[in-house]
Motif scaffolding. Structure first.
Motif, mmCIF file in Angstrom:
data_model
loop_
_atom_site.group_PDB
_atom_site.id
_atom_site.type_symbol
_atom_site.label_atom_id
_atom_site.label_comp_id
_atom_site.label_asym_id
_atom_site.label_seq_id
_atom_site.Cartn_x
_atom_site.Cartn_y
_atom_site.Cartn_z
ATOM 1 N N GLN A 172 -6.922 3.584 1.567
ATOM 2 C CA GLN A 172 -7.273 4.036 0.212
ATOM 3 C C GLN A 172 -6.638 3.132 -0.850
ATOM 4 O OE1 GLN A 172 -6.399 8.165 -0.640
ATOM 5 N NE2 GLN A 172 -6.688 7.754 -2.842
ATOM 6 N N SER B 221 9.348 6.251 1.643
ATOM 7 C CA SER B 221 8.243 7.087 1.172
ATOM 8 C C SER B 221 8.647 8.557 1.283
ATOM 9 C CB SER B 221 7.017 6.823 2.051
ATOM 10 O OG SER B 221 6.019 7.773 1.766
ATOM 11 N N THR C 40 0.826 -1.218 0.000
ATOM 12 C CA THR C 40 0.000 0.000 0.000
ATOM 13 C C THR C 40 0.858 1.266 0.000
ATOM 14 O OG1 THR C 40 -0.127 -0.158 2.410
ATOM 15 C CG2 THR C 40 -1.969 -1.084 1.153
ATOM 16 N N ASN C 41 2.136 1.131 0.340
ATOM 17 C CA ASN C 41 2.999 2.327 0.466
ATOM 18 C C ASN C 41 4.464 1.883 0.500
ATOM 19 O OD1 ASN C 41 1.891 1.344 3.270
ATOM 20 N ND2 ASN C 41 3.893 2.242 3.711
ATOM 21 N N THR D 174 0.159 7.336 6.719
ATOM 22 C CA THR D 174 -1.125 7.417 7.427
ATOM 23 C C THR D 174 -1.913 6.142 7.164
ATOM 24 O OG1 THR D 174 -2.326 8.387 5.571
ATOM 25 C CG2 THR D 174 -1.237 9.930 7.087
ATOM 26 N N GLU E 273 -4.997 6.128 6.623
ATOM 27 C CA GLU E 273 -5.954 6.460 5.545
ATOM 28 C C GLU E 273 -5.364 6.122 4.176
ATOM 29 O OE1 GLU E 273 -5.436 8.452 8.261
ATOM 30 O OE2 GLU E 273 -7.376 7.708 8.995
ATOM 31 N N GLU E 274 -4.064 6.409 4.039
ATOM 32 C CA GLU E 274 -3.377 6.114 2.771
ATOM 33 C C GLU E 274 -3.401 4.596 2.513
ATOM 34 O OE1 GLU E 274 0.718 7.024 3.477
ATOM 35 O OE2 GLU E 274 1.400 6.390 1.490
#
Ligand code: HPA
Length: 262
Positions: free
Chosen positions: A225, A214, A207-208, A219, A221-222
């Motif tokens: 999403q 990064s 997800t990241n 977060t 939320e990230e």
């Protein structure tokens, strides 16, 4: 119809409605109750267990991993496919890719990590040379094309205690030690599954990029999403594999020496 496959849904994967004839079953275990959704998918019985609860109310360090695995075994599951959101330490695994992890490094600190708690079954040291079921991983890989996901068939998962994200210094260390992705839930889930002789494999969704790699702060939320954007592909990968997976099991997971009998 016999139940065979259990799906443990991680962050962003809460909805059992893909299953038909859905029933909720409350399973008693020596570690407390676990709620399982049971239904059918293309003629196969499937059990679904949302790891963080239906509303993501349970943080990684408070999950009752032992109750969850015990309950799945008790209702007759013999193979588990789980999902997990992860951060990436490896540029070959960019956000949006799926990593079929094949090794883990355990950095958890204060979780109940075994069914062999007090030596009553004797002192048991379970082999983890091949932590994830090679057969289920193979089926996932062979059935991955329709999902449209970039699927990598290797990856070392670093499990942290959470619930905080990591520091860049920790990520730098994990990376130099061979970590590819980082998350907070795969241990002790994978360990407990093997201790009761269950096949277990995880589809991680990046997800990241992890902290310090990064360009921005991390977060939840990230993470949510990115999971939401890829949920249909992840479902396709898992349900497409379940539909095609033969009933016969040829791997050795069930033959784990000294396994705990549920
Ligand atoms: N770290 C730990 N857990 C995670 C991450 C992360 O960067 N992303 C998704 N779950």
């Amino acid at each position: 119809m016999e139940i065979r496959v259990g799906v443990i849904g991680g962050t962003g994967v809460y909805d059992p409605k893909i299953l038909e004839d859905l029933r909720e079953i409350d399973v008693d275990t020596p570690y407390g109750k676990a709620l399982i959704y049971q239904g059918s998918f293309q003629g196969k019985e499937v059990c679904f267990l949302p790891r963080h609860g239906m509303t993501h109310g349970v943080p990684p360090h408070k999950i009752n991993y032992r109750a969850n695995i015990w309950a799945l075994k008790k209702v007759g599951v013999n193979r588990i496919i789980s999902t997990a959101a992860v951060g990436s330490l490896n540029e070959e695994m960019p956000p949006g890719s799926a990593v079929l992890i094949d090794q883990f490094i355990d950095f958890t600190k204060q979780r109940a990590l075994t069914f062999f708690e007090d030596g009553q079954e004797g002192v048991v040291h379970t082999d983890f040379t091949e932590p994830y079921c090679p057969e289920v991983r193979k089926h996932l890989l062979e059935n991955s094309a329709p999902s449209g996901l970039k699927v990598l068939d290797y990856g070392t998962y670093v499990c942290t205690e959470g619930p905080r994200f990591e520091t860049p210094a920790e990520i730098k260390m994990f990376r130099s030690w061979g970590g590819d992705v980082v998350g907070m839930t795969n241990v002790p889930e994978v360990v407990l599954a093997r201790e009761v002789g269950l096949c277990y494999a995880t589809v991680t969704l990046v997800t990241n990029y992890a902290a310090g790699i990064s360009k921005s702060i991390l977060t939840h939320e990230e993470v949510l999403q990115m999971m939401a954007e890829n949920i249909d592909k992840v479902k396709q990968l898992i349900m497409g594999t379940i539909a095609k997976m033969p009933k016969e099991v040829q791997c050795n997971c069930e033959k784990t020496p000294g396994k705990m009998v549920v």
